[in-house]
Design an enzyme around this catalytic site. Structure first.
Site, PDB file in Angstrom:
ATOM      1  N   PRO A  28     -11.519   2.665   3.261  1.00  0.00           N
ATOM      2  CA  PRO A  28     -10.715   2.281   4.358  1.00  0.00           C
ATOM      3  C   PRO A  28      -9.273   2.589   3.954  1.00  0.00           C
ATOM      4  CG  PRO A  28     -11.692   0.217   3.893  1.00  0.00           C
ATOM      5  CD  PRO A  28     -12.293   1.261   3.038  1.00  0.00           C
ATOM      6  N   ALA A  30      -5.259   2.111   6.188  1.00  0.00           N
ATOM      7  CA  ALA A  30      -4.627   2.057   7.282  1.00  0.00           C
ATOM      8  C   ALA A  30      -3.641   3.254   7.454  1.00  0.00           C
ATOM      9  CB  ALA A  30      -3.845   0.844   7.347  1.00  0.00           C
ATOM     10  N   GLN A  82     -14.085  -1.747   9.704  1.00  0.00           N
ATOM     11  CA  GLN A  82     -13.499  -2.858   8.787  1.00  0.00           C
ATOM     12  C   GLN A  82     -12.677  -3.741   9.943  1.00  0.00           C
ATOM     13  OE1 GLN A  82     -10.515  -3.101   5.633  1.00  0.00           O
ATOM     14  NE2 GLN A  82     -11.975  -3.390   4.342  1.00  0.00           N
ATOM     15  N   CYS A 113      -6.521  -6.823   1.492  1.00  0.00           N
ATOM     16  CA  CYS A 113      -5.197  -6.682   1.871  1.00  0.00           C
ATOM     17  C   CYS A 113      -4.299  -7.422   1.327  1.00  0.00           C
ATOM     18  CB  CYS A 113      -5.216  -6.468   3.528  1.00  0.00           C
ATOM     19  SG  CYS A 113      -3.302  -6.160   4.068  1.00  0.00           S
ATOM     20  N   LYS A 153     -15.216  -6.250   1.726  1.00  0.00           N
ATOM     21  CA  LYS A 153     -14.381  -5.746   0.525  1.00  0.00           C
ATOM     22  C   LYS A 153     -13.159  -6.470   0.043  1.00  0.00           C
ATOM     23  CE  LYS A 153     -11.851  -1.405  -0.183  1.00  0.00           C
ATOM     24  NZ  LYS A 153     -10.439  -1.862  -0.010  1.00  0.00           N
ATOM     25  N   ASN A 214     -14.606  -0.049  -6.897  1.00  0.00           N
ATOM     26  CA  ASN A 214     -13.195   0.919  -6.202  1.00  0.00           C
ATOM     27  C   ASN A 214     -11.999   0.700  -7.243  1.00  0.00           C
ATOM     28  OD1 ASN A 214     -10.871  -0.222  -3.695  1.00  0.00           O
ATOM     29  ND2 ASN A 214     -11.558   2.110  -4.223  1.00  0.00           N
ATOM     30  N   ASP A 216      -8.927   3.245  -8.691  1.00  0.00           N
ATOM     31  CA  ASP A 216      -8.509   4.157  -9.773  1.00  0.00           C
ATOM     32  C   ASP A 216      -9.134   5.325 -10.097  1.00  0.00           C
ATOM     33  OD1 ASP A 216      -6.132   2.340  -9.761  1.00  0.00           O
ATOM     34  OD2 ASP A 216      -6.773   1.539 -11.792  1.00  0.00           O
ATOM     35  N   ARG A 239      -6.948   6.498  -2.791  1.00  0.00           N
ATOM     36  CA  ARG A 239      -5.856   7.582  -2.797  1.00  0.00           C
ATOM     37  C   ARG A 239      -6.430   8.981  -3.648  1.00  0.00           C
ATOM     38  NH1 ARG A 239      -2.733   3.159  -6.299  1.00  0.00           N
ATOM     39  NH2 ARG A 239      -4.885   2.898  -6.785  1.00  0.00           N
TER      40      ARG A 239
HETATM   41  C1  LIG Z   1      -2.566   4.078   2.524  1.00  0.00           C
HETATM   42  C2  LIG Z   1      -3.614   2.988   2.097  1.00  0.00           C
HETATM   43  C3  LIG Z   1      -3.918   2.181   3.204  1.00  0.00           C
HETATM   44  C4  LIG Z   1      -5.026   1.226   2.796  1.00  0.00           C
HETATM   45  N1  LIG Z   1      -5.594   0.465   3.809  1.00  0.00           N
HETATM   46  C5  LIG Z   1      -6.861  -0.468   3.759  1.00  0.00           C
HETATM   47  C6  LIG Z   1      -7.391  -1.087   4.663  1.00  0.00           C
HETATM   48  O1  LIG Z   1      -7.117  -0.727   5.793  1.00  0.00           O
HETATM   49  N2  LIG Z   1      -8.557  -1.727   4.287  1.00  0.00           N
HETATM   50  C7  LIG Z   1      -8.792  -2.133   2.952  1.00  0.00           C
HETATM   51  O2  LIG Z   1      -9.884  -2.435   2.748  1.00  0.00           O
HETATM   52  N3  LIG Z   1      -8.084  -1.224   1.965  1.00  0.00           N
HETATM   53  C8  LIG Z   1      -7.227  -0.533   2.275  1.00  0.00           C
HETATM   54  N4  LIG Z   1      -6.586   0.095   1.246  1.00  0.00           N
HETATM   55  C9  LIG Z   1      -7.004  -0.235  -0.234  1.00  0.00           C
HETATM   56  C10 LIG Z   1      -7.856   0.874  -0.663  1.00  0.00           C
HETATM   57  O3  LIG Z   1      -9.101   0.909   0.236  1.00  0.00           O
HETATM   58  C11 LIG Z   1      -8.404   0.801  -2.078  1.00  0.00           C
HETATM   59  O4  LIG Z   1      -8.876  -0.555  -2.093  1.00  0.00           O
HETATM   60  C12 LIG Z   1      -7.235   0.733  -3.200  1.00  0.00           C
HETATM   61  O5  LIG Z   1      -6.553   1.968  -2.728  1.00  0.00           O
HETATM   62  C13 LIG Z   1      -7.971   0.981  -4.243  1.00  0.00           C
HETATM   63  O6  LIG Z   1      -8.649   2.581  -4.344  1.00  0.00           O
HETATM   64  P1  LIG Z   1      -8.057   3.683  -4.774  1.00  0.00           P
HETATM   65  O7  LIG Z   1      -7.667   3.593  -6.368  1.00  0.00           O
HETATM   66  O8  LIG Z   1      -9.111   4.790  -5.068  1.00  0.00           O
HETATM   67  O9  LIG Z   1      -6.898   4.039  -4.240  1.00  0.00           O
HETATM   68  C14 LIG Z   1      -5.348   0.914   1.539  1.00  0.00           C
HETATM   69  C15 LIG Z   1      -4.873   1.719   0.570  1.00  0.00           C
HETATM   70  C16 LIG Z   1      -3.967   2.837   0.745  1.00  0.00           C
HETATM   71  C17 LIG Z   1      -3.566   3.528  -0.309  1.00  0.00           C
END
Ligand SMILES: Cc1cc2nc3c(=O)[nH]c(=O)nc-3n(C[C@H](O)[C@H](O)[C@H](O)COP(=O)(O)O)c2cc1C
Length: 336
Positions: A28, A30, A82, A113, A153, A214, A216, A239
């Site tokens: 997810p 936002a 979510q 969050c 999560k 989850n 990186d 990301r």
């Molecule tokens: C722009 C953005 C918005 C995010 N919004 C949410 C969200 O709505 N709910 C959530 O559980 N995590 C949110 N996250 C966290 C990601 O789901 C994830 O846990 C976090 O970025 C680590 O994973 P990654 O290294 O693959 O980016 C958000 C991350 C980013 C970058």
């Protein structure tokens, strides 16, 4: 089982009774994982996609914008909605409303969050301060929606001196949660430093329910490392998919031993058009223009002249401006 070197990945992954095609999930995000993004991620091979987090208060107040964030089409399934909130009665009620009206495949609760506006009242990763509160919120959702899997999560804790992820997982499994995604950074860490994958392994070794790793994962090699080092049942990518939905295909190919062909410049330019068309069909003009700019900024990278094209798109104001500029981009690079 899908086999790759010493990695044994569960190809018959189930979350509750929900059977999944593959263990590569879109996280997810936002402001990012709306209908258009989720459709593309599914087309590229994501096994499950999620809406961005939606406010349980907004849902019980029947706020249309909040409902719009949670809405989806069948082409996106399997999909999780979510929710976040600090009041267990409200979160439970909102989950029931979401299930009754939209019938998602999964409801996921956000305990990750780190934004102060959310955490200061005890929602998001704020709930990690008190696992009784986390459990109360989760129980309310489990009681309200027994029909589908309820997942969580979470982050690893408030700060490095209060890591609670494993203890939380043991408690959540006992009350009936179907799977847990761990982003092993603390609330205080926000997005700095690294995700501590050893906590994913610790969680996996402590419970029977599926654990989704989850944090990186930027490419297929990282994904393999995550499976290998943690033994997790599935991985979730946020990301690493920005401007790169091909990451899902690439990981799937790596897991199944197929040759992977990275996207060409033509593929990237065609994806700009596809994403724009999807946004156009679902958003008002102003929102469509702003979101198209955001995504094109991510897609248009890594080729000669990319930054000039990004600058040109940045000053567009209307759908017509974007349409015209996309046509020029197609001509410039002879894309059909
Ligand atoms: C722009 C953005 C918005 C995010 N919004 C949410 C969200 O709505 N709910 C959530 O559980 N995590 C949110 N996250 C966290 C990601 O789901 C994830 O846990 C976090 O970025 C680590 O994973 P990654 O290294 O693959 O980016 C958000 C991350 C980013 C970058």
């Amino acid at each position: 089982m899908l086999a790759q070197k010493n990695i044994e990945v569960n190809n018959n992954l189930k979350i509750g009774k929900l059977e999944l095609d593959n263990p590569i999930f879109l996280a997810p995000m936002a402001g990012v994982t709306d209908h258009s993004y989720r459709v593309i991620a599914r087309e590229m091979g994501a096994g499950v996609v999620y809406t961005e987090f939606v406010s349980s208060n907004g849902i019980i107040r029947e706020n249309q914008k909040t409902f719009d964030l949670a809405s989806f089409t069948d082409s996106e399934r399997p999909i999780g909605i979510q929710v976040f909130g600090d009041d267990h009665v409200v979160v439970g009620e909102s989950a029931k409303m979401l299930y009754d009206r939209l019938q998602p495949d999964i409801i996921d609760i956000n305990f990750g969050c780190p934004v102060p506006k959310v955490t200061k009242r005890g929602a998001g990763s704020g709930a990690l301060k008190d696992l009784d509160v986390m459990q109360e919120i989760t129980s309310a959702v489990l009681d309200a929606v027994p029909e589908i899997p309820i997942t969580v999560k979470m982050r690893s804790g408030i700060d490095k001196n209060s890591i609670v992820s494993t203890e939380a997982a043991i408690r959540l499994e006992k009350i009936g949660v179907s799977a847990i995604t761990l982003h092993p950074r603390t609330m205080k860490q926000q997005y700095t430093g690294f995700a501590d994958w050893s906590l994913i392994k610790e969680m996996k070794d402590s419970v029977q329910i599926p654990i989704i790793g989850n944090g990186d994962i930027q490419n297929a090699d990282d994904a393999m490392r995550m499976f290998n080092e943690t033994g997790c049942d599935a991985i979730m990518i946020a990301r690493g998919s920005l401007g790169n939905p091909w990451i899902f295909r690439s990981i799937k190919n790596k897991l199944t031993g197929k040759t992977d062909t990275p996207p060409t410049l033509s593929d990237r330019i065609q994806m700009c058009r596809r994403h724009f068309e999807l946004l156009k069909s679902h958003k008002y003009e102003k929102v469509c223009v702003n979101l198209t700019k955001k995504h094109l900024n991510w897609y248009l990278k890594g080729f000669a002249g990319a930054s000039d094209w990004r600058k040109k798109f940045m000053v567009t104001k209307t759908i017509e401006d974007i349409d015209k500029l996309l046509k020029e981009l197609f001509i410039e690079f002879s894309v059909k």
